[in-house]
Design a protein around this motif. Structure first.
Motif, PDB file in Angstrom:
ATOM      1  N   VAL A 177      -2.241   4.239  18.058  1.00  0.00           N
ATOM      2  CA  VAL A 177      -3.003   3.920  18.866  1.00  0.00           C
ATOM      3  C   VAL A 177      -3.314   3.887  20.468  1.00  0.00           C
ATOM      4  CG1 VAL A 177      -4.606   1.561  19.604  1.00  0.00           C
ATOM      5  CG2 VAL A 177      -4.333   1.992  16.974  1.00  0.00           C
ATOM      6  N   VAL A 178      -3.857   4.325  21.507  1.00  0.00           N
ATOM      7  CA  VAL A 178      -4.127   4.336  23.172  1.00  0.00           C
ATOM      8  C   VAL A 178      -4.575   2.723  23.856  1.00  0.00           C
ATOM      9  CG1 VAL A 178      -3.477   5.807  25.097  1.00  0.00           C
ATOM     10  CG2 VAL A 178      -2.631   6.347  22.339  1.00  0.00           C
ATOM     11  N   GLU A 179      -4.349   2.206  23.922  1.00  0.00           N
ATOM     12  CA  GLU A 179      -4.814   1.371  24.671  1.00  0.00           C
ATOM     13  C   GLU A 179      -5.105   1.978  26.359  1.00  0.00           C
ATOM     14  OE1 GLU A 179      -6.420  -1.141  23.784  1.00  0.00           O
ATOM     15  OE2 GLU A 179      -5.143  -1.399  22.160  1.00  0.00           O
ATOM     16  N   LEU A 180      -6.822   2.016  26.636  1.00  0.00           N
ATOM     17  CA  LEU A 180      -7.337   2.172  27.733  1.00  0.00           C
ATOM     18  C   LEU A 180      -7.222   1.243  28.904  1.00  0.00           C
ATOM     19  CD1 LEU A 180     -11.079   3.838  26.468  1.00  0.00           C
ATOM     20  CD2 LEU A 180      -8.556   4.246  25.997  1.00  0.00           C
ATOM     21  N   PRO A 181      -7.352   1.803  30.190  1.00  0.00           N
ATOM     22  CA  PRO A 181      -7.430   0.144  30.758  1.00  0.00           C
ATOM     23  C   PRO A 181      -8.193  -0.606  31.170  1.00  0.00           C
ATOM     24  CG  PRO A 181      -7.230   2.462  32.489  1.00  0.00           C
ATOM     25  CD  PRO A 181      -7.537   2.497  30.502  1.00  0.00           C
ATOM     26  N   ASP A 182      -9.616  -0.005  30.628  1.00  0.00           N
ATOM     27  CA  ASP A 182     -10.297  -1.550  30.822  1.00  0.00           C
ATOM     28  C   ASP A 182     -10.215  -2.354  29.218  1.00  0.00           C
ATOM     29  OD1 ASP A 182     -11.835   0.357  29.895  1.00  0.00           O
ATOM     30  OD2 ASP A 182     -13.120   0.179  31.122  1.00  0.00           O
ATOM     31  N   SER A 183      -9.567  -2.462  28.520  1.00  0.00           N
ATOM     32  CA  SER A 183      -9.700  -2.724  26.942  1.00  0.00           C
ATOM     33  C   SER A 183     -10.291  -4.428  26.944  1.00  0.00           C
ATOM     34  CB  SER A 183      -8.164  -2.666  26.134  1.00  0.00           C
ATOM     35  OG  SER A 183      -7.341  -3.455  26.891  1.00  0.00           O
ATOM     36  N   ARG A 184     -10.858  -4.386  25.375  1.00  0.00           N
ATOM     37  CA  ARG A 184     -10.750  -6.171  25.296  1.00  0.00           C
ATOM     38  C   ARG A 184     -11.883  -6.756  26.239  1.00  0.00           C
ATOM     39  NH1 ARG A 184      -8.095  -7.321  20.596  1.00  0.00           N
ATOM     40  NH2 ARG A 184      -5.432  -6.023  20.027  1.00  0.00           N
ATOM     41  N   GLU A 185     -11.723  -7.169  26.427  1.00  0.00           N
ATOM     42  CA  GLU A 185     -12.689  -8.786  27.150  1.00  0.00           C
ATOM     43  C   GLU A 185     -12.212  -8.159  28.701  1.00  0.00           C
ATOM     44  OE1 GLU A 185      -8.272 -10.470  28.641  1.00  0.00           O
ATOM     45  OE2 GLU A 185      -9.586  -9.178  26.071  1.00  0.00           O
ATOM     46  N   GLU A 186     -11.960  -6.945  28.832  1.00  0.00           N
ATOM     47  CA  GLU A 186     -11.908  -6.858  30.158  1.00  0.00           C
ATOM     48  C   GLU A 186     -13.093  -5.038  29.855  1.00  0.00           C
ATOM     49  OE1 GLU A 186     -10.770  -7.517  32.992  1.00  0.00           O
ATOM     50  OE2 GLU A 186      -9.829  -8.958  31.460  1.00  0.00           O
ATOM     51  N   SER A 187     -13.805  -4.542  28.770  1.00  0.00           N
ATOM     52  CA  SER A 187     -14.294  -3.612  29.025  1.00  0.00           C
ATOM     53  C   SER A 187     -15.803  -4.039  29.131  1.00  0.00           C
ATOM     54  CB  SER A 187     -14.629  -3.559  27.516  1.00  0.00           C
ATOM     55  OG  SER A 187     -15.631  -2.417  27.625  1.00  0.00           O
ATOM     56  N   ARG A 188     -16.808  -3.120  30.340  1.00  0.00           N
ATOM     57  CA  ARG A 188     -18.024  -3.283  31.124  1.00  0.00           C
ATOM     58  C   ARG A 188     -18.205  -2.151  30.504  1.00  0.00           C
ATOM     59  NH1 ARG A 188     -15.530  -7.421  31.509  1.00  0.00           N
ATOM     60  NH2 ARG A 188     -15.417  -8.736  33.738  1.00  0.00           N
ATOM     61  N   PHE A 189     -17.936  -1.374  29.490  1.00  0.00           N
ATOM     62  CA  PHE A 189     -18.886   0.209  29.014  1.00  0.00           C
ATOM     63  C   PHE A 189     -19.501  -0.306  27.910  1.00  0.00           C
ATOM     64  CE2 PHE A 189     -18.636   4.175  26.648  1.00  0.00           C
ATOM     65  CZ  PHE A 189     -18.734   4.697  27.894  1.00  0.00           C
ATOM     66  N   CYS A 190     -20.815   0.156  27.548  1.00  0.00           N
ATOM     67  CA  CYS A 190     -21.286   0.778  26.798  1.00  0.00           C
ATOM     68  C   CYS A 190     -22.002   2.089  26.452  1.00  0.00           C
ATOM     69  CB  CYS A 190     -21.856  -0.139  26.930  1.00  0.00           C
ATOM     70  SG  CYS A 190     -22.798  -0.922  24.357  1.00  0.00           S
ATOM     71  N   TYR A 223     -16.839  -7.825  23.869  1.00  0.00           N
ATOM     72  CA  TYR A 223     -15.450  -7.880  24.663  1.00  0.00           C
ATOM     73  C   TYR A 223     -15.412  -9.642  24.093  1.00  0.00           C
ATOM     74  CZ  TYR A 223     -18.453 -12.134  27.117  1.00  0.00           C
ATOM     75  OH  TYR A 223     -19.099 -13.147  27.547  1.00  0.00           O
ATOM     76  N   ASP A 224     -15.779 -10.249  23.783  1.00  0.00           N
ATOM     77  CA  ASP A 224     -15.139 -11.307  23.156  1.00  0.00           C
ATOM     78  C   ASP A 224     -15.145 -11.998  21.753  1.00  0.00           C
ATOM     79  OD1 ASP A 224     -18.230 -12.009  22.574  1.00  0.00           O
ATOM     80  OD2 ASP A 224     -17.704 -13.855  22.921  1.00  0.00           O
ATOM     81  N   ARG A 225     -15.059 -10.891  20.981  1.00  0.00           N
ATOM     82  CA  ARG A 225     -14.980 -10.628  19.494  1.00  0.00           C
ATOM     83  C   ARG A 225     -13.664 -10.289  19.193  1.00  0.00           C
ATOM     84  NH1 ARG A 225     -19.919 -12.498  17.215  1.00  0.00           N
ATOM     85  NH2 ARG A 225     -22.013 -11.822  18.513  1.00  0.00           N
ATOM     86  N   ILE A 226     -12.980 -11.303  19.312  1.00  0.00           N
ATOM     87  CA  ILE A 226     -11.308 -10.366  19.169  1.00  0.00           C
ATOM     88  C   ILE A 226     -11.319 -10.532  17.890  1.00  0.00           C
ATOM     89  CG2 ILE A 226      -8.742 -11.193  19.410  1.00  0.00           C
ATOM     90  CD1 ILE A 226      -9.424 -13.320  21.413  1.00  0.00           C
ATOM     91  N   GLU A 227     -11.502 -10.493  17.081  1.00  0.00           N
ATOM     92  CA  GLU A 227     -11.433 -10.326  14.973  1.00  0.00           C
ATOM     93  C   GLU A 227     -12.128  -8.967  14.907  1.00  0.00           C
ATOM     94  OE1 GLU A 227     -15.460 -11.305  15.459  1.00  0.00           O
ATOM     95  OE2 GLU A 227     -13.635 -12.192  16.501  1.00  0.00           O
ATOM     96  N   VAL A 228     -13.187  -8.628  15.557  1.00  0.00           N
ATOM     97  CA  VAL A 228     -13.427  -6.972  15.706  1.00  0.00           C
ATOM     98  C   VAL A 228     -12.624  -6.065  16.723  1.00  0.00           C
ATOM     99  CG1 VAL A 228     -15.292  -5.346  16.088  1.00  0.00           C
ATOM    100  CG2 VAL A 228     -16.262  -8.068  15.595  1.00  0.00           C
TER     101      VAL A 228
END
Length: 223
Positions: free
Chosen positions: A124-137, A104-109
């Motif tokens: 590319v279509v962004e999801l509602p919980d993208s980048r630092e907001e992701s709680r998905f694994c 979630y905090d690896r912006i470069e990745v």
């Protein structure tokens, strides 16, 4: 100084043909000097003169907190920064991009994944919980964190996890309902991810999940 590539045990198991191809690219293009084994048993052999190159977000977390390596790099950042890398074309495809909650905090990745998708012609279509907001694994965040993972990466998997509300065990029915709900919020049928657990969780929710290693190599599990 040695550059060591950790190919990810579960990545290799889930995408064997693509992983073999990628390992050849890693050595042939000079991203690493050697391919090493499992991060769980081998990461503590790293020294301050070594650079660890990883594909797996879990490997990165454990090496980051529990190894003596000098640098830590992600394979997709290296590929994105290589202008001669032989990327295939998927011109005309539209895909969502699933960010892994472990990264979630690896912006470069996150940036590299999106850049590579666009270089391959994917909208590319962004999801509602993208980048630092992701709680998905996938299913992995809906179970308790494995004790070894927590011991190797306590900041990310214990301290941060408590703040972010992940590794919350659910019974099978509740887990499936959570995966279904997550998948239903994604506006595209196909979703690119860069984590094998995200891949499995998206598929369990009914999405066509395609891992970055499949896209870059052109070698797909489902063919």
């Amino acid at each position: 100084m040695s550059r060591k590539f950790f190919p990810g045990c579960k990545v290799k198991a889930r995408y064997p043909e693509a992983s073999e191809w990628l390992a050849e690219q890693v050595i042939g293009r000079g991203y690493a000097d050697e391919i090493v084994g499992c991060c769980r048993t081998d990461h503590q052999s790293l020294t301050a003169d070594d650079t660890a190159v990883c594909i797996c977000n879990n490997c990165m977390a454990m090496i980051d907190e529990d190894a003596e390596n000098g640098d830590l790099e992600n394979i997709w950042v290296l590929v994105d920064n290589d202008p001669g890398f032989p990327l295939p074309s998927y011109e005309g495809k539209t895909m969502g991009v699933q960010d892994c909650g472990r990264a979630y905090d690896r912006i470069e990745v996150q940036d590299a994944v999106r850049s590579l998708m666009r270089k391959m012609g994917i909208e590319v279509v962004e999801l509602p919980d993208s980048r630092e907001e992701s709680r998905f694994c996938g299913q992995s965040f809906l179970r308790a964190a494995p004790e070894q993972d927590a011991s190797f990466a306590p900041k990310r998997y214990v301290e941060d996890a408590a703040e972010r509300g992940i590794f919350t065990p659910l019974d099978p029915d509740a887990m499936q309902a959570r995966l279904d709900k997550h998948a239903a919020a994604i506006p595209t049928d196909e979703v690119c991810c860069y984590c094998f657990a995200c891949d499995m969780g998206l598929e369990a929710g009914g999405k066509d999940a395609i891992n970055m290693i499949e896209l870059v190599s052109g070698k797909f599990r489902k063919e």
